[in-house]
Design an enzyme around this catalytic site. Sequence first.
Site, mmCIF file in Angstrom:
data_model
loop_
_atom_site.group_PDB
_atom_site.id
_atom_site.type_symbol
_atom_site.label_atom_id
_atom_site.label_comp_id
_atom_site.label_asym_id
_atom_site.label_seq_id
_atom_site.Cartn_x
_atom_site.Cartn_y
_atom_site.Cartn_z
ATOM 1 N N HIS A 168 41.300 43.159 31.806
ATOM 2 C CA HIS A 168 42.275 42.091 31.591
ATOM 3 C C HIS A 168 42.239 41.648 30.134
ATOM 4 O O HIS A 168 41.173 41.615 29.505
ATOM 5 C CB HIS A 168 41.978 40.885 32.481
ATOM 6 C CG HIS A 168 42.307 41.098 33.925
ATOM 7 N ND1 HIS A 168 43.587 41.374 34.360
ATOM 8 C CD2 HIS A 168 41.530 41.075 35.035
ATOM 9 C CE1 HIS A 168 43.580 41.508 35.678
ATOM 10 N NE2 HIS A 168 42.344 41.340 36.117
ATOM 11 N N HIS A 212 44.208 47.694 50.716
ATOM 12 C CA HIS A 212 43.583 46.465 50.215
ATOM 13 C C HIS A 212 43.594 45.493 51.393
ATOM 14 O O HIS A 212 44.629 44.906 51.709
ATOM 15 C CB HIS A 212 44.395 45.925 49.027
ATOM 16 C CG HIS A 212 43.964 44.584 48.538
ATOM 17 N ND1 HIS A 212 43.285 44.412 47.350
ATOM 18 C CD2 HIS A 212 44.118 43.341 49.053
ATOM 19 C CE1 HIS A 212 43.053 43.125 47.162
ATOM 20 N NE2 HIS A 212 43.542 42.457 48.179
ATOM 21 N N HIS A 220 37.396 48.605 48.436
ATOM 22 C CA HIS A 220 36.417 47.544 48.128
ATOM 23 C C HIS A 220 35.964 46.695 49.325
ATOM 24 O O HIS A 220 36.228 45.493 49.402
ATOM 25 C CB HIS A 220 36.926 46.630 47.016
ATOM 26 C CG HIS A 220 38.393 46.274 47.075
ATOM 27 N ND1 HIS A 220 39.025 45.787 48.190
ATOM 28 C CD2 HIS A 220 39.341 46.339 46.117
ATOM 29 C CE1 HIS A 220 40.283 45.561 47.927
ATOM 30 N NE2 HIS A 220 40.507 45.888 46.671
ATOM 31 N N HIS A 277 38.998 54.454 42.339
ATOM 32 C CA HIS A 277 39.663 53.146 42.234
ATOM 33 C C HIS A 277 39.562 52.627 40.796
ATOM 34 O O HIS A 277 38.667 51.866 40.461
ATOM 35 C CB HIS A 277 38.992 52.174 43.206
ATOM 36 C CG HIS A 277 39.774 50.933 43.463
ATOM 37 N ND1 HIS A 277 39.798 50.321 44.690
ATOM 38 C CD2 HIS A 277 40.564 50.165 42.659
ATOM 39 C CE1 HIS A 277 40.553 49.235 44.629
ATOM 40 N NE2 HIS A 277 41.024 49.129 43.390
ATOM 41 N N ASP A 336 36.653 49.879 41.007
ATOM 42 C CA ASP A 336 37.705 48.868 40.909
ATOM 43 C C ASP A 336 37.748 48.318 39.480
ATOM 44 O O ASP A 336 37.898 47.113 39.257
ATOM 45 C CB ASP A 336 37.493 47.740 41.922
ATOM 46 C CG ASP A 336 38.740 46.870 42.092
ATOM 47 O OD1 ASP A 336 39.785 47.191 41.491
ATOM 48 O OD2 ASP A 336 38.660 45.848 42.806
#
Length: 425
Positions: free
Chosen positions: A307, A177, A230, A56, A303
């Site tokens: 950003h 998800h 997750h 992920h 995950d």
Amino acid sequence: MSAYLITSVSVVGGPPTDLLIRDGVVAEVGAGLSAPDATVIDGTGLVALPGLVDLHTHLREPGREDAETVESGSRAAAMGGYTAVCAMANTSPVADTAGVVEQVWRLGREAGLVDVQPIGAVTVGLAGERLAELGAMADSAARVRIFSDDGHCVADPLLMRRALEYVKAFDGIIAQHAEEPRLTEGAQMHEGEVSTRLGLIGWPAVAEEAIIARDVLLTEHVGSRLHVCHVSTAGSVEVLRQAKARGVRVTAEVTPHHLLLTDERAESYDPVFKVNPPLRTAADIAALRAALADGVIDVIATDHAPHAVEDKECEWAYARPGMLGLETALSIALDVLGPEWDLIAERMSRTPARIAGLTGHGIDPAPGVPANLTLVDPAAHRTIEPAELASRSRNTPYARMTLPGRIVATFLRGEPTVLDGKAVK
């Protein structure tokens, strides 16, 4: 190809031995090995693990190269001890066609730092309205086998059933998800005591648990394969436990941050702690750790969600959810599990490689196997400095925390991508 002789190293926590790497494979394992043409690495005190595999990872390319690229994300992965990563589909354009997944796959090959295996979108544009080109992506050069709308739930049960039926033909996997969108509209953090005190709209645990329960039943009915992304709540663990007891073909992952950080971090209003699913309670963490140890949760997956500055350094309500994870995951595993090397190898290498079908990865160092491995110094500690990370982004929740373990070297098919803790290229 180069030759490397690693002396007095512990293989997955075993007694010290020597490893000779030659022509891309582990050529010999044993005490007192000699190879005059090999570069010698002193492995005293180090542990050799099969190269880590992440199911992920968000690499952001194409479309958000300001946050991450395939190359920079691959370098971050290598620095974290990874030799293979599965790249999520929420790029721009979305990886919902053979052309886009092949682009990501080729960029990974060109970088040559880890094996990049694209994950294809389940639905066109992640919109949840019609199935993407699952068969074309499966037949492409990228050989996609996992499909996910991560960041968005496949909320329509009929569409989810059709996706599970479609991928069954080639033993593919739908990675969900799990978030019922009607229960999380406007949500900013975990719904509970802390959200009430802070006055923030809560993301209830049942929004995750309800989707997992539904999808487990659909998977059981279809006879297909489901992977739950997750997992974050104690209730989700119980749904998975019951499903596995019935023989449902479901696997699940947990992130490092959901094993360590609680919703109390939101009290700082620091958006670095905003993530989806949100950080939960100490009771949830305890349940997740127990499930990881007993195999109800199969995998630690990062995950990794880089950003750009403007998407994180802003008001909490406007910040994008997500955290960096590749360069710190093994340290968090050590902090949470202790030096349980066989368990770490199982949850961070062998099992994720098996789920993703990554041939040559997830295999303990032994004569004749591909030399995809990482060397860890378990006695070392390091303080996480965001500016020193290989990722293009800096949104790590572990900034200035001191964590155990240090990646000394990473090898991809016998060639080092990291040596002495530094990226080779």
